[in-house]
Every structure is written in C-alpha cells, then in structure tokens.
Design a protein around this motif. Structure first.
Motif, PDB file in Angstrom:
ATOM      1  N   GLY A  32       0.810  -1.206   0.000  1.00  0.00           N
ATOM      2  CA  GLY A  32       0.000   0.000   0.000  1.00  0.00           C
ATOM      3  C   GLY A  32       0.839   1.250   0.000  1.00  0.00           C
ATOM      4  N   GLU A  33       0.183   2.362  -0.284  1.00  0.00           N
ATOM      5  CA  GLU A  33       0.891   3.629  -0.321  1.00  0.00           C
ATOM      6  C   GLU A  33       1.164   4.110   1.090  1.00  0.00           C
ATOM      7  N   GLY A  34       2.402   4.463   1.357  1.00  0.00           N
ATOM      8  CA  GLY A  34       2.777   4.981   2.663  1.00  0.00           C
ATOM      9  C   GLY A  34       2.760   3.937   3.762  1.00  0.00           C
ATOM     10  N   GLY A  35       2.423   2.682   3.439  1.00  0.00           N
ATOM     11  CA  GLY A  35       2.326   1.658   4.460  1.00  0.00           C
ATOM     12  C   GLY A  35       3.542   0.759   4.516  1.00  0.00           C
ATOM     13  N   GLY A  36       4.632   1.155   3.879  1.00  0.00           N
ATOM     14  CA  GLY A  36       5.808   0.306   3.814  1.00  0.00           C
ATOM     15  C   GLY A  36       6.586   0.269   5.115  1.00  0.00           C
ATOM     16  N   ILE A  37       7.398  -0.743   5.238  1.00  0.00           N
ATOM     17  CA  ILE A  37       8.295  -0.895   6.379  1.00  0.00           C
ATOM     18  C   ILE A  37       9.707  -0.701   5.854  1.00  0.00           C
ATOM     19  N   SER A  38      10.506   0.061   6.566  1.00  0.00           N
ATOM     20  CA  SER A  38      11.890   0.279   6.151  1.00  0.00           C
ATOM     21  C   SER A  38      12.811  -0.464   7.103  1.00  0.00           C
ATOM     22  N   LEU A  39      13.646  -1.323   6.547  1.00  0.00           N
ATOM     23  CA  LEU A  39      14.549  -2.150   7.332  1.00  0.00           C
ATOM     24  C   LEU A  39      15.991  -1.860   6.953  1.00  0.00           C
ATOM     25  N   LEU A  61      25.452 -12.120  17.246  1.00  0.00           N
ATOM     26  CA  LEU A  61      24.100 -11.802  16.827  1.00  0.00           C
ATOM     27  C   LEU A  61      24.063 -10.997  15.552  1.00  0.00           C
ATOM     28  N   LYS A  62      22.948 -11.121  14.853  1.00  0.00           N
ATOM     29  CA  LYS A  62      22.683 -10.331  13.655  1.00  0.00           C
ATOM     30  C   LYS A  62      21.380  -9.590  13.905  1.00  0.00           C
ATOM     31  N   LEU A  63      21.409  -8.291  13.634  1.00  0.00           N
ATOM     32  CA  LEU A  63      20.253  -7.437  13.880  1.00  0.00           C
ATOM     33  C   LEU A  63      19.792  -6.749  12.607  1.00  0.00           C
ATOM     34  N   VAL A  64      18.509  -6.470  12.557  1.00  0.00           N
ATOM     35  CA  VAL A  64      17.921  -5.627  11.527  1.00  0.00           C
ATOM     36  C   VAL A  64      17.128  -4.560  12.267  1.00  0.00           C
ATOM     37  N   LEU A  65      17.348  -3.292  11.897  1.00  0.00           N
ATOM     38  CA  LEU A  65      16.658  -2.179  12.541  1.00  0.00           C
ATOM     39  C   LEU A  65      15.485  -1.756  11.678  1.00  0.00           C
ATOM     40  N   ARG A  66      14.328  -1.579  12.311  1.00  0.00           N
ATOM     41  CA  ARG A  66      13.129  -1.169  11.574  1.00  0.00           C
ATOM     42  C   ARG A  66      12.854   0.299  11.849  1.00  0.00           C
ATOM     43  N   ALA A  67      12.633   1.050  10.786  1.00  0.00           N
ATOM     44  CA  ALA A  67      12.275   2.465  10.875  1.00  0.00           C
ATOM     45  C   ALA A  67      10.832   2.628  10.420  1.00  0.00           C
TER      46      ALA A  67
END
Length: 138
Positions: A32-39, A61-67
């Motif tokens: 959707g528009e504007g509904g994305g997740i940034s990783l 450990l391995k991490l992914v940061l979500r914005a």
C-alpha cells in the motif's frame, strides 16, 4: 523434537519468516501507499561472554533495525557507526549479565534491551529484529 531452550530463538526466526525477502534487500517492505516498512541491516555483532575472570565464550548476533519510513531508514544508515557502538555496548552488557554458552539465550530479553538502547539513541528506530543469536564456547 525441539528442545525447550531453543523455542525463543525459533519463535524469533519464525516471526521474521513472514517478512518478504525483498523487504530486507531493498530496505522497504509491506504494501500500500505509505504503508511500507523500512529495514536496515546491521553488520554482525560478536562480543565476549565474561564469567568471573574468564572470557572463553562468545555471543554472536545479527540485527535488523526497523524504521517507520524511508527517511528514518536513511537516517539510521547515516548514523550506523554510533548505533553500532550502542548495540555493541548493549550486547556486551547483556552477555556479561545474562549469557552463557551452556544455556539458551533469552532472545526476548535481548531484543527488549537492545530495542530500548537503540531507540534511546535514535527515536526513529521502531524495533530491533533479532535475525540470529548464538552463544558458544570459544
């Protein structure tokens, strides 16, 4: 059969399995528009597990940061050296207090601690996703 001590790690991995593979590769996901997740992926972290005066085990450990959005992900990418420093300090503290190569890592506690640490450093970080965690004798 899965041992009880492996369940927190398995639960974390299964929760990440629902994310589209392109979300991690492109830095965007969702629909959707504007509904994305940034990783934003962080390089692997490797800290010693110190027990008494000995350090013959490692926590990796391995991490992914979500914005919340793409501009937030860009800021995270720009601030990555400082965020990595904070993550290393947080992982070292966790390893010192709560990790052992002979007991399963409490992945939920680790994620909670690192999310609080990194969110304090950059409020644009909405979550820390634990992709892999291993505590082992060196």
């Amino acid at each position: 059969m899965i041992a009880m001590r492996q369940l927190p790690i398995l639960a974390t991995m299964l929760s990440l399995a629902v994310l589209p593979a392109t979300a991690l590769a492109s830095g965007h996901g969702g629909g959707g528009e504007g509904g994305g997740i940034s990783l934003v992926e962080m390089k692997p972290i490797d800290v010693p597990i110190v027990e008494g005066n000995r350090s013959d085990a490692r926590l990796r450990l391995k991490l992914v940061l979500r914005a919340a959005d793409a501009p937030g992900a860009a800021k995270i990418t720009t601030d990555m050296p400082a965020l990595r420093e904070a993550a290393l300090a947080g992982a070292s503290e966790f390893a010192r207090l709560h990790a052992s190569p002979y007991v399963a890592v409490d992945a939920e506690m680790l994620v909670h601690d690192l999310t609080a640490t990194l969110h304090h450093r950059d409020p644009g970080i909405t979550a820390v996703l634990l992709v892999e965690v291993v505590a082992s004798a060196a």
